[in-house]
Scaffold this motif. Structure first.
Motif, mmCIF file in Angstrom:
data_model
loop_
_atom_site.group_PDB
_atom_site.id
_atom_site.type_symbol
_atom_site.label_atom_id
_atom_site.label_comp_id
_atom_site.label_asym_id
_atom_site.label_seq_id
_atom_site.Cartn_x
_atom_site.Cartn_y
_atom_site.Cartn_z
ATOM 1 N N VAL A 136 0.840 -1.203 0.000
ATOM 2 C CA VAL A 136 0.000 0.000 0.000
ATOM 3 C C VAL A 136 0.869 1.245 0.000
ATOM 4 O O VAL A 136 0.625 2.202 -0.746
ATOM 5 N N ALA A 137 1.939 1.228 0.824
ATOM 6 C CA ALA A 137 2.821 2.391 0.903
ATOM 7 C C ALA A 137 3.494 2.639 -0.448
ATOM 8 O O ALA A 137 3.580 3.785 -0.901
ATOM 9 N N GLU A 138 3.954 1.564 -1.089
ATOM 10 C CA GLU A 138 4.567 1.724 -2.416
ATOM 11 C C GLU A 138 3.566 2.338 -3.386
ATOM 12 O O GLU A 138 3.889 3.250 -4.139
ATOM 13 N N GLY A 139 2.343 1.837 -3.325
ATOM 14 C CA GLY A 139 1.302 2.358 -4.209
ATOM 15 C C GLY A 139 1.047 3.834 -3.964
ATOM 16 O O GLY A 139 0.958 4.628 -4.904
ATOM 17 N N LEU A 140 0.965 4.209 -2.709
ATOM 18 C CA LEU A 140 0.721 5.615 -2.369
ATOM 19 C C LEU A 140 1.879 6.476 -2.849
ATOM 20 O O LEU A 140 1.687 7.575 -3.375
ATOM 21 N N PHE A 141 3.089 5.946 -2.661
ATOM 22 C CA PHE A 141 4.277 6.697 -3.071
ATOM 23 C C PHE A 141 4.260 6.939 -4.571
ATOM 24 O O PHE A 141 4.494 8.045 -5.046
ATOM 25 N N GLU A 142 3.940 5.895 -5.325
ATOM 26 C CA GLU A 142 3.917 6.046 -6.776
ATOM 27 C C GLU A 142 2.804 6.971 -7.233
ATOM 28 O O GLU A 142 2.948 7.713 -8.201
ATOM 29 N N THR A 143 1.671 6.951 -6.527
ATOM 30 C CA THR A 143 0.533 7.765 -6.948
ATOM 31 C C THR A 143 0.686 9.232 -6.540
ATOM 32 O O THR A 143 0.475 10.140 -7.327
ATOM 33 N N PHE A 144 1.053 9.448 -5.260
ATOM 34 C CA PHE A 144 1.048 10.823 -4.753
ATOM 35 C C PHE A 144 2.444 11.393 -4.527
ATOM 36 O O PHE A 144 2.589 12.565 -4.201
ATOM 37 N N GLY A 145 3.473 10.561 -4.641
ATOM 38 C CA GLY A 145 4.828 10.979 -4.287
ATOM 39 C C GLY A 145 5.308 12.205 -5.022
ATOM 40 O O GLY A 145 6.146 12.947 -4.521
ATOM 41 N N THR A 146 4.749 12.441 -6.214
ATOM 42 C CA THR A 146 5.230 13.589 -6.979
ATOM 43 C C THR A 146 4.149 14.649 -7.168
ATOM 44 O O THR A 146 4.381 15.645 -7.826
ATOM 45 N N VAL A 147 2.975 14.424 -6.590
ATOM 46 C CA VAL A 147 1.896 15.406 -6.728
ATOM 47 C C VAL A 147 2.227 16.613 -5.854
ATOM 48 O O VAL A 147 2.451 16.458 -4.659
ATOM 49 N N PRO A 148 2.306 17.807 -6.446
ATOM 50 C CA PRO A 148 2.643 18.982 -5.632
ATOM 51 C C PRO A 148 1.621 19.150 -4.510
ATOM 52 O O PRO A 148 0.431 18.933 -4.715
ATOM 53 N N GLY A 149 2.103 19.539 -3.343
ATOM 54 C CA GLY A 149 1.199 19.726 -2.211
ATOM 55 C C GLY A 149 1.066 18.465 -1.392
ATOM 56 O O GLY A 149 1.280 18.461 -0.190
ATOM 57 N N LEU A 150 0.729 17.367 -2.065
ATOM 58 C CA LEU A 150 0.550 16.110 -1.334
ATOM 59 C C LEU A 150 1.877 15.399 -1.094
ATOM 60 O O LEU A 150 1.988 14.562 -0.206
ATOM 61 N N SER A 151 2.885 15.759 -1.888
ATOM 62 C CA SER A 151 4.129 14.986 -1.847
ATOM 63 C C SER A 151 4.783 15.045 -0.468
ATOM 64 O O SER A 151 5.498 14.129 -0.083
ATOM 65 N N VAL A 152 4.519 16.139 0.286
ATOM 66 C CA VAL A 152 5.103 16.247 1.632
ATOM 67 C C VAL A 152 4.719 15.035 2.469
ATOM 68 O O VAL A 152 5.538 14.485 3.202
ATOM 69 N N LEU A 153 3.463 14.637 2.345
ATOM 70 C CA LEU A 153 2.971 13.526 3.153
ATOM 71 C C LEU A 153 3.351 12.171 2.572
ATOM 72 O O LEU A 153 3.251 11.155 3.254
ATOM 73 N N PHE A 154 3.732 12.162 1.298
ATOM 74 C CA PHE A 154 3.963 10.866 0.665
ATOM 75 C C PHE A 154 5.367 10.753 0.082
ATOM 76 O O PHE A 154 5.571 10.133 -0.950
ATOM 77 N N THR A 155 6.346 11.382 0.736
ATOM 78 C CA THR A 155 7.720 11.259 0.292
ATOM 79 C C THR A 155 8.222 9.850 0.561
ATOM 80 O O THR A 155 7.901 9.259 1.575
ATOM 81 N N GLY A 156 9.026 9.328 -0.340
ATOM 82 C CA GLY A 156 9.635 8.028 -0.125
ATOM 83 C C GLY A 156 11.040 8.206 0.395
ATOM 84 O O GLY A 156 11.377 9.296 0.887
ATOM 85 N N PRO A 157 11.890 7.238 0.324
ATOM 86 C CA PRO A 157 11.516 5.886 -0.084
ATOM 87 C C PRO A 157 10.826 5.119 1.044
ATOM 88 O O PRO A 157 11.083 5.379 2.204
ATOM 89 N N VAL A 158 9.965 4.210 0.661
ATOM 90 C CA VAL A 158 9.295 3.372 1.645
ATOM 91 C C VAL A 158 10.303 2.374 2.219
ATOM 92 O O VAL A 158 10.988 1.709 1.454
ATOM 93 N N PRO A 159 10.444 2.293 3.551
ATOM 94 C CA PRO A 159 11.392 1.348 4.132
ATOM 95 C C PRO A 159 11.045 -0.084 3.730
ATOM 96 O O PRO A 159 9.876 -0.420 3.594
ATOM 97 N N VAL A 160 12.071 -0.895 3.534
ATOM 98 C CA VAL A 160 11.851 -2.269 3.078
ATOM 99 C C VAL A 160 10.959 -3.042 4.056
ATOM 100 O O VAL A 160 10.080 -3.799 3.658
ATOM 101 N N SER A 161 11.193 -2.801 5.359
ATOM 102 C CA SER A 161 10.423 -3.546 6.356
ATOM 103 C C SER A 161 8.963 -3.109 6.398
ATOM 104 O O SER A 161 8.115 -3.807 6.930
ATOM 105 N N GLY A 162 8.676 -1.928 5.865
ATOM 106 C CA GLY A 162 7.319 -1.393 5.948
ATOM 107 C C GLY A 162 7.081 -0.587 7.208
ATOM 108 O O GLY A 162 6.039 0.039 7.360
ATOM 109 N N ALA A 163 8.053 -0.625 8.146
ATOM 110 C CA ALA A 163 7.880 0.104 9.406
ATOM 111 C C ALA A 163 7.817 1.605 9.138
ATOM 112 O O ALA A 163 8.776 2.194 8.669
ATOM 113 N N SER A 164 6.648 2.183 9.395
ATOM 114 C CA SER A 164 6.449 3.587 9.040
ATOM 115 C C SER A 164 5.279 4.145 9.832
ATOM 116 O O SER A 164 4.577 3.415 10.516
#
Lengths: 322, 274, 335
Positions: free
Chosen positions: C155-183
């Motif tokens: 889910v985190a990877e998906g969110l990162f790919e979808t919103f990671g570069t959207v201006p405004g939202l990217s603050v909340l969805f910056t990557g990289p997603v940790p391998v373990s998923g701990a976030s």
């Protein structure tokens, strides 16, 4: 007026006619969709429940064995070993916490049940709610400050005090409910015979409500037994704790009962959830296996208490209604 | 002979046209218990039909089956025919929502929503897709006028429906029911929770309303039935067996109160019964 | 009954004392009052202790301890402490959890109170309550080894790919997603599951407390069941549902173990939901037992104080809201 009314009546009816097909279809579809969504939400929320229970049973079942219950931990790298220390710790902390919490909780419940509308009654209900809302980690800080710090060391006793504070609101609330269920006539009968209030409360009302009160206590013990946060810096954890050894050596040294008791509570102890937490974060597979086993034991105890008390409450309710 | 037959036929047709609703062989069950049984009744257009009888004899249960409100009670089951303009509405495929729009209901206790007076009345029309403010304003004003409440509340339409008196709240509930222009209005002891003056107002209002609507009223108050209704159905628990409620006499109100045919009706209306 | 003769006059203090004890109601009364007062005293004592034990931290760092900052400073070696990253982590995870849990909980409550057949209501009730009975550490354990790899990471990877570069939202969805998923996202998901029982139970009780006459009024106008629920029942119980949300928020804020196990425990500048973080409760859990300097300990206690005050306020507001729904019902019956 009449002409005016009739004209608009037809307008409205025309509107309904015109809208009927589309609006009513939309309304019916919305109805069906949304009602099914609520059912889906219910299923969605139950997925993690069954997932967790199933996985814990699967994993824990693989790793649980007799050693787990009868040995203290072995040093890393050695085969076998168990969590006897944590099981003992959970028992003595829950036991002592119950002893500390039950008397004041029942007394306060008597006040709450008999004086619901006095200012103190209102304050009591409110503070019971607030106390149950204080994060357990903060309760841990409190027990640290009032016991660990003055005494200079971590101890099972400090852990039990923190646990007792967590149990207090649950016991007060369930006891109050149960006391309220005791028929008034029973109380009046005793008072009418000239028994004083306190004697009536202790020898008539309390026994009548005792089963229900025990249920509440069991539930709060179940909750407390699974708590970890308040023990982190009170009971701390102790891999070498062994109740049998403490008692044996105490007897060998001809110590009195209270001296032995002091040694039981006056040192750091472990508990199952505490052990689970520590082991889960270690990189050693055998430790992680043991934390699954600990999770299984915890879940079994907690589920059993919950199911048992539920069934009991239900059967009692049915008896009262029927 | 032919002539006579034809006469009979046209008479019946005329009668059928006058009947807004016809109830045939109606019975209501709660689980296995038969609460109401063997009901035959006609509800005539632009008339007030009263249902009277001692408490617990199933008056409200009967009334609530007319607009399928008994569907809400999981254990309840309604058998028999309920014809609205000749169409049976007590069959599974019927659009219950539409039935309830055509047959409005006013309850024992006023139950306004905790919304403004305006929104209470506009609630129904909005359901049916009326969105334009002008339309809504007109419907609200018309309905409140019909319910004889307009003059009292026209300056505070945006206050809570709970802020007015009990009698006014009940007329608000009537206005709310009128706003969706039903054909029949069911009233379940609409004045039982009200004071005498409010009761009188509701009774006067009913006389106005019957010019445009067919009304069925349940009441435990015989004087009220005698004052307001054109037809009266007398309900009573059957003496033997299951003790389920049934209509023992259905007639002109005047006939019921002056020359009842059934002994039990006579006892009841003359006060010799409970 | 044996009558015995008092050697002392009735008014003598000794015989009065004897009467009071043998009769016993006065001491009894004071004992139960003392027990009742104890509960309140405990709360005050917790507050007082947190305030006193954080005195040095409060005087050293002042309000700067709590204010938002872009470069968080938490340095036990140099005795520099600021609470902002933990406050932010707590608020972000808890609010996300509320947003996710609310529709699910209200859905369940509606299903339980309005739709499901009566025989199903009780078992459902049990199951939802069981969700609340599972110990926090078990949630954590399951989270680390099962939930994170199978659900959170994808889910985190998906969110990162979808919103990671959207201006405004990217603050909340910056990557990289940790391998373990701990976030923070993992913590928010676990919290969602944990607060569903709280919000569901209160909302269900609120719905059940709404008089049937409200449902009948709407249905008799031809409203569908959903329209009745959505337009009449939910607005009617709105303040109670708000109370439920706030109670759930209170529980989320204070939740410690499960969050500590899945949030990744890292103090970094990122504001992203997809990055590891810390909450107030988890920093206390991780560092308190090992805190060496006085200021470190005190700073952690001050964080505890913030947590205490927050939950205190939330509890008061929630109780008031739930209570106000209970009060509205007789108001209608009065008519």
């Amino acid at each position: 007026m009449t002409a005016h009314t009739t004209a608009h009546q037809t307008n409205f009816q025309k509107l309904i006619e015109k809208n009927h097909a589309s609006v009513s279809l939309r309304r019916k579809v919305t109805n069906a969709v949304m009602l099914s969504v609520t059912g889906l939400m219910t299923i969605l929320a139950l997925i993690p429940l069954f997932w967790i229970i199933g996985y814990v049973v699967y994993k824990g079942g693989q790793y649980i064995n007799l050693d787990f219950f009868i040995h203290t931990p072995r040093p890393l790298g050695m085969e076998g070993g168990g969590v006897l220390n944590a099981i003992q710790g959970t028992l003595i902390i829950s036991g002592l916490a119950s002893l500390i919490a039950i008397p004041p909780a029942i007394l306060a419940a008597f006040y709450a049940a008999n004086n619901p509308n006095t200012p103190l009654g209102v304050v009591l209900r409110f503070s019971t709610d607030v106390l149950s809302g204080i994060p357990s980690i903060v309760i841990g800080l409190f027990a640290y400050a009032i016991i660990v710090k003055p005494m200079g060391h971590y101890s099972g006793f400090a852990g039990a005090v923190a646990m007792a504070m967590l149990m207090l609101p649950t016991i007060i609330r369930t006891t109050e409910e149960m006391l309220k269920l005791v028929p008034h006539t029973l109380r009046e009968a005793s008072l009418g015979l000239g028994a004083p209030e306190w004697k009536t409360s202790i020898s008539v009302v309390l026994p009548a409500a005792l089963n229900g009160i025990m249920t509440g206590i069991l539930l709060s013990v179940a909750r407390a037994a699974g708590e970890t946060a308040p023990l982190l810096f009170t009971a701390l954890g102790n891999e070498r704790y062994d109740l049998g050894l403490i008692i044996q050596s105490g007897i060998a040294q001809k110590q009195g009962f209270f001296e032995i008791l002091k040694r039981v509570f006056d040192q750091p102890v472990d508990s199952l959830p505490l052990t689970l937490w520590k082991y889960a974060q270690q990189p050693y597979p055998e430790r992680i296996e043991q934390s699954w086993a600990a999770a299984l034991v915890l879940m079994i105890v907690i589920l059993l208490i919950n199911i048992f008390t539920r069934l009991w409450v239900e059967s009692r309710k049915r008896r009262l209604q029927g | 002979m032919d002539n006579h037959n034809e006469n009979q036929k046209s008479k019946e047709q005329g009668k059928a046209a006058m009947n807004k609703m016809e109830i045939k062989d109606l019975a209501v069950f709660y689980g296995k218990f038969r609460a109401v049984t063997d009901i035959q009744m006609d509800i005539q257009t632009n008339k007030i039909t009263a249902i009277i009888g001692p408490s617990g004899c199933g008056k409200s249960t009967l009334l609530r089956s007319f607009n399928r409100m008994n569907d809400l009670t999981p254990s309840a089951r309604v058998e028999g025919q309920i014809l609205l303009d000749g169409e049976n509405i007590n069959v599974p495929g019927v659009d219950v929502v539409d039935v309830r729009r055509r047959i409005g209901m006013v309850f024992q206790r006023p139950n306004p929503f905790p919304k403004s007076i305006y929104d209470n009345v506009a609630y129904g029309p909005r359901l049916y897709g009326v969105r334009r403010k002008n339309d809504l304003d007109e419907i609200v004003e018309k309905s409140l006028k019909q319910a004889a409440l307009w003059e009292e509340v026209k300056d505070k339409l945006h206050q809570s429906g709970l802020s007015i008196s009990g009698g006014q709240q009940q007329r608000l509930c009537i206005a709310r029911a009128l706003a969706v222009e039903p054909e029949v209005i069911l009233m379940d002891e609409p004045a039982s929770a009200l004071d005498p003056i409010s009761t009188l107002k509701i009774e006067e209002l009913m006389q106005e309303l019957k010019k445009e609507y067919s009304i069925v009223i349940v009441t435990h108050n015989m004087q009220q039935a005698a004052r307001v209704s054109d037809y009266t159905a007398m309900m009573m628990l059957s003496k033997e067996g299951e003790r389920s409620g049934t209509v023992i006499e259905f007639d002109d109100t005047k006939a019921i109160f002056t020359r009842p045919k059934d002994k039990r009706t006579e006892d009841y209306v003359t006060g010799r019964f409970g | 009954m044996t009558k015995y003769i008092h050697p002392l006059p009735q008014t003598h203090w000794l015989s009065r004392l004897r009467r009071a004890i043998s009769h016993g109601d006065l001491p009894w009364k004071w004992i139960i009052i003392a027990a009742s007062v104890l509960v309140m005293v405990l709360i005050l004592a917790v507050g007082e202790m947190l305030w006193r034990e954080s005195a040095d931290a409060r005087s050293t760092f002042g309000f700067g301890f709590l204010t938002p900052t872009l470069t968080p400073d938490w340095d036990p070696v140099n005795d520099e402490f600021q609470a902002w990253p933990f406050i932010y982590g707590t608020l972000l995870t808890s609010l996300t959890a509320i947003v996710l849990a609310l529709p699910i909980s209200v859905g369940i409550a509606i299903f339980m109170a309005e739709l499901c057949p009566p025989w199903l209501r009780m078992p459902l009730n049990w199951l939802v309550e069981l969700l609340a009975a599972i110990p926090s550490v078990v949630y954590g354990l399951w989270g680390i080894f099962v939930f994170l790899p199978t659900v959170v990471t994808p889910v985190a990877e998906g969110l990162f790919e979808t919103f990671g570069t959207v201006p405004g939202l990217s603050v909340l969805f910056t990557g990289p997603v940790p391998v373990s998923g701990a976030s923070r996202l993992a913590a928010a998901f676990i919290l969602t599951i944990m607060i569903i029982p709280t919000i569901t139970a209160v909302t269900r009780d609120v719905l059940l407390a709404i008089p049937t006459s409200q449902r009948e009024a709407a249905l008799a106008l031809g409203a569908t069941q959903w329209e009745t629920i959505w337009q009449v029942l939910l607005p009617y119980g709105l303040s109670g549902i708000l109370g439920a949300i706030i109670l759930g928020l209170g529980r989320a804020l204070g939740e410690t173990m499960a969050v500590t196990m899945v949030i990744g425990n890292s103090i970094e500048g990122s504001a992203s939901l997809l990055r590891p973080g810390y909450t107030m409760a988890s920093i206390i859990a991780n560092e308190f037992a090992e805190a060496v300097t006085k200021l470190h300990t005190q700073s952690l206690i001050e964080i505890g104080l913030v947590l205490f005050v927050l939950t205190l306020i939330l509890n008061m507001v929630a109780r008031f809201l739930v209570w106000s729904v209970a009060r509205k019902t007789p108001q209608e019956a009065r008519a």
